[in-house]
Design an enzyme around this catalytic site. Sequence first.
Site, PDB file in Angstrom:
ATOM      1  N   GLY A   1       8.227 -20.893  -8.194  1.00 36.81           N
ATOM      2  CA  GLY A   1       8.387 -22.100  -9.013  1.00 36.81           C
ATOM      3  C   GLY A   1       7.032 -22.550  -9.481  1.00 36.81           C
ATOM      4  N   PRO A   2       7.006 -23.406 -10.485  1.00 35.99           N
ATOM      5  CA  PRO A   2       5.719 -23.853 -11.015  1.00 35.99           C
ATOM      6  C   PRO A   2       4.921 -24.656 -10.000  1.00 35.99           C
ATOM      7  CG  PRO A   2       7.538 -25.073 -12.018  1.00 35.99           C
ATOM      8  CD  PRO A   2       8.153 -24.021 -11.155  1.00 35.99           C
ATOM      9  N   SER A   3       3.650 -24.808 -10.292  1.00 32.91           N
ATOM     10  CA  SER A   3       2.777 -25.572  -9.413  1.00 32.91           C
ATOM     11  C   SER A   3       3.304 -26.999  -9.268  1.00 32.91           C
ATOM     12  CB  SER A   3       1.384 -25.576 -10.020  1.00 32.91           C
ATOM     13  OG  SER A   3       0.538 -26.320  -9.227  1.00 32.91           O
ATOM     14  N   GLY A   4       3.302 -27.487  -8.044  1.00 35.92           N
ATOM     15  CA  GLY A   4       3.766 -28.851  -7.806  1.00 35.92           C
ATOM     16  C   GLY A   4       5.276 -28.961  -7.667  1.00 35.92           C
TER      17      GLY A   4
ATOM     18  N   GLY B   1       7.067 -28.090  -5.184  1.00 40.88           N
ATOM     19  CA  GLY B   1       7.456 -28.509  -3.835  1.00 40.88           C
ATOM     20  C   GLY B   1       7.551 -27.356  -2.845  1.00 40.88           C
ATOM     21  N   LYS B   2       6.959 -26.213  -3.197  1.00 35.96           N
ATOM     22  CA  LYS B   2       7.055 -25.031  -2.321  1.00 35.96           C
ATOM     23  C   LYS B   2       6.341 -25.272  -0.986  1.00 35.96           C
ATOM     24  CE  LYS B   2       5.075 -22.465  -5.522  1.00 35.96           C
ATOM     25  NZ  LYS B   2       4.886 -23.388  -6.663  1.00 35.96           N
TER      26      LYS B   2
ATOM     27  N   GLU C   1       1.099 -16.409   0.042  1.00 36.81           N
ATOM     28  CA  GLU C   1       0.399 -15.255  -0.523  1.00 36.81           C
ATOM     29  C   GLU C   1      -0.817 -15.684  -1.312  1.00 36.81           C
ATOM     30  OE1 GLU C   1       3.327 -11.528  -1.293  1.00 36.81           O
ATOM     31  OE2 GLU C   1       2.956 -12.883  -2.944  1.00 36.81           O
TER      32      GLU C   1
HETATM   33  P1  ATP Z   1       1.449 -25.187  -5.697  1.00 42.92           P
HETATM   34  O1  ATP Z   1       2.151 -23.965  -6.130  1.00 42.92           O
HETATM   35  O2  ATP Z   1       0.540 -25.712  -6.755  1.00 42.92           O
HETATM   36  O3  ATP Z   1       0.799 -25.099  -4.369  1.00 42.92           O
HETATM   37  P2  ATP Z   1       3.784 -26.515  -4.633  1.00 42.92           P
HETATM   38  O4  ATP Z   1       5.019 -26.076  -5.314  1.00 42.92           O
HETATM   39  O5  ATP Z   1       3.471 -25.912  -3.327  1.00 42.92           O
HETATM   40  O6  ATP Z   1       2.557 -26.372  -5.602  1.00 42.92           O
HETATM   41  P3  ATP Z   1       3.615 -29.035  -3.257  1.00 42.92           P
HETATM   42  O7  ATP Z   1       2.239 -28.806  -2.743  1.00 42.92           O
HETATM   43  O8  ATP Z   1       4.731 -28.933  -2.313  1.00 42.92           O
HETATM   44  O9  ATP Z   1       3.886 -28.091  -4.511  1.00 42.92           O
HETATM   45  O10 ATP Z   1       3.625 -30.456  -3.947  1.00 42.92           O
HETATM   46  C1  ATP Z   1       4.792 -31.029  -4.452  1.00 42.92           C
HETATM   47  C2  ATP Z   1       4.453 -32.438  -4.941  1.00 42.92           C
HETATM   48  O11 ATP Z   1       4.101 -33.248  -3.836  1.00 42.92           O
HETATM   49  C3  ATP Z   1       3.302 -32.491  -5.896  1.00 42.92           C
HETATM   50  O12 ATP Z   1       3.652 -33.408  -6.918  1.00 42.92           O
HETATM   51  C4  ATP Z   1       2.153 -33.041  -5.101  1.00 42.92           C
HETATM   52  O13 ATP Z   1       1.341 -33.860  -5.896  1.00 42.92           O
HETATM   53  C5  ATP Z   1       2.847 -33.857  -4.029  1.00 42.92           C
HETATM   54  N1  ATP Z   1       2.118 -33.821  -2.768  1.00 42.92           N
HETATM   55  C6  ATP Z   1       1.776 -32.720  -2.079  1.00 42.92           C
HETATM   56  N2  ATP Z   1       1.142 -33.053  -0.929  1.00 42.92           N
HETATM   57  C7  ATP Z   1       1.090 -34.402  -0.884  1.00 42.92           C
HETATM   58  C8  ATP Z   1       0.575 -35.361   0.045  1.00 42.92           C
HETATM   59  N3  ATP Z   1      -0.008 -34.986   1.188  1.00 42.92           N
HETATM   60  N4  ATP Z   1       0.694 -36.666  -0.238  1.00 42.92           N
HETATM   61  C9  ATP Z   1       1.297 -37.063  -1.380  1.00 42.92           C
HETATM   62  N5  ATP Z   1       1.811 -36.211  -2.295  1.00 42.92           N
HETATM   63  C10 ATP Z   1       1.714 -34.904  -2.062  1.00 42.92           C
END
Ligand code: ATP
Length: 628
Positions: free
Chosen positions: A381-384, A386-387, A510
């Site tokens: 899924g795209p960045s952010g 929620g993965k 990964e």
């Molecule tokens: P990526 O591929 O870029 O790592 P991701 O799919 O893993 O992204 P997450 O890191 O789970 O995404 O973040 C999901 C959302 O939660 C994002 O909008 C991020 O800004 C928010 N977020 C992540 N960690 C925190 C935190 N500790 N406190 C507040 N918000 C957070």
Amino acid sequence: MPEIAPKAKSKPWRELLPDVWEFLKPRRAHLAAGFFLMAINRLAGLVLPYSSKPLIDKVFNGGQLQLLVPIVIAVLAATAVQGVTSFGLTQILSKEAQRLIAELRARVQAHIGRLPVSYYDSNKAGTLVARIMSDVEGLRNLLGTGMVQFAGGLMTALFALIILLKISVFMTVIAALILVTFSFALKKAFGIIRPIFRERRKINAEVTGRLTESISGVRVVKGYHAEAREEQVFFDGVQRLLNNVLKTLNATSVMGLSSTVVLGVVSAAIMYIGARLHVNGKMTPGSFVQYIFFLGLLVAPIVQVVGIGTQLSEAMAGLERTREVLAERPEDDDPVRTLTLGPLRGEVRFERVWFAYEADKPVLEEVSFEAMPGTATALVGPSGAGKSTLIGLVCAFYTPSEGIVTVDGFDLRKVRLDSYRTQLGVVLQDSFLFDGTIRENVAFSRPAASEEEILTACRIARVDEFAERFERGYDTVVGERGVKLSGGQKQRVSIARAILADPRILILDEATSSLDSESEAQIQEGLTYLMRGRTTFVIAHRLSTVRRADQILVLEAGRIVERGTHESLYVGGGRYFDLYTKQHGVEANLFLAPGEGEAAPVEDERVSVQERDSAEPEPLRWIQNQDQ
Ligand code: ATP
């Protein structure tokens, strides 16, 4: 979200007294000994001023020479007693204070280590380091000579007051009036100083925190040519610290100045009254000199208390911040966490899970899925999207706001984390290596592992190939955060670590950075071994991983928008198709629908992994058996 930022107002000292006592109680014997020595010390200190009256009135004016030697001997003996008791005080109290600090540092570190990940999300590493190392230091003054000196000063003042009243009630009432007014002013001044000290600790922690970050992130700083910016940030921090120190220096110097003035005023008043009393035949010269000496003994401790009071203010500020940290609840301390897990099969289920870091901003919405034991679930899924958050919930770093996460049917919220996390393994993108040897880094996951087990894990993860080339082999120290190893080598160490841990549930993030094809192939081999037979969650960036996954969850804005295998999703031509066509560009043409044939490179990799799987399965099985 837990916060350790100070509350706007410091607590009154009274409220901290139970906390102070908690730290001092186990050391009450030392404190009692300290007070006893201090009392003797201060009593001995009275001999010299007391002897001034007989010396002047009887020896000087009266000519009674036979009294001279006993007076001198008494003074010498008293001085010896003072010296010995001072030595004893340092030995007993200062050393015990250092032991208190060591013990408290260990306690604060242990406590912080057990706090939930969310606590670390909202507090900088450097700030936490300051909590452990410097805030605790201030407490030294509570137990160290500070407190006893404070009490000693009061004791001396009391003795002196009694003697002064005996010599002249009138003069003493006048002096006392001036001094009492001064004491009120001092009390007020302490009230002003204490919050400034508290602020200093906060600034110190912030500046240290930022400094630590800019030093450990030196590559980014230099890469963006941001040295000057970092200099400025640090300079500003140092200035804030300086301003704070200047403020306290202003306050303490005003206190010092006013105490000198008060001392002068009292002395002048005494001189005036004493001279008149003498002329009227109501006071001998000896009594007058004795009076001056004892007045010094009364005033000096009050002035000294300014210094000690400052130290105690610092101690209280440190104690308050230490208490704030200790009041945070460790993650396993939850009364609902009562279930101790036995060996897991590794079935993970999310049922309508919602999660938000901040109220009303859900990051995961209605997430439901099931990961069967031994299967691989790829999160894309795209960045952010929620993965990482979803993975955080699997690791029980966070608990769902709504819904439930179960492992083998047990609600993860009710599970003792130690019994769960020992069955969890993580291999993260930024493979975290400690400043230690390769062997120590591999054995980090199971320090009790035998040499044979460590070497086997290293062989499977192909750590042996580079470790054995180093002069010191597995005893090669990898620098801070493993700087002496390449990205691929660090990942291999990280994989060996997970192999050794033999987890039932495996988390893989990964690496996005591309490695040369040889390292890539070696890492893939290690990972394939590692994943076999375990429930694996992988934040997948590589096509090969996604293709091999038993299920793919496509996340978008916190929701699972598609799920299935690579083939089924590809054929569907939906979000997954779009995502990978976009993300992999040219590589996307490797995404072939079933029946359209498979592109050679990926297929080659698959074959090679399979070959290796069948060729060398024993070591892994052997390791797994060890722990069962
Ligand atoms: P990526 O591929 O870029 O790592 P991701 O799919 O893993 O992204 P997450 O890191 O789970 O995404 O973040 C999901 C959302 O939660 C994002 O909008 C991020 O800004 C928010 N977020 C992540 N960690 C925190 C935190 N500790 N406190 C507040 N918000 C957070």
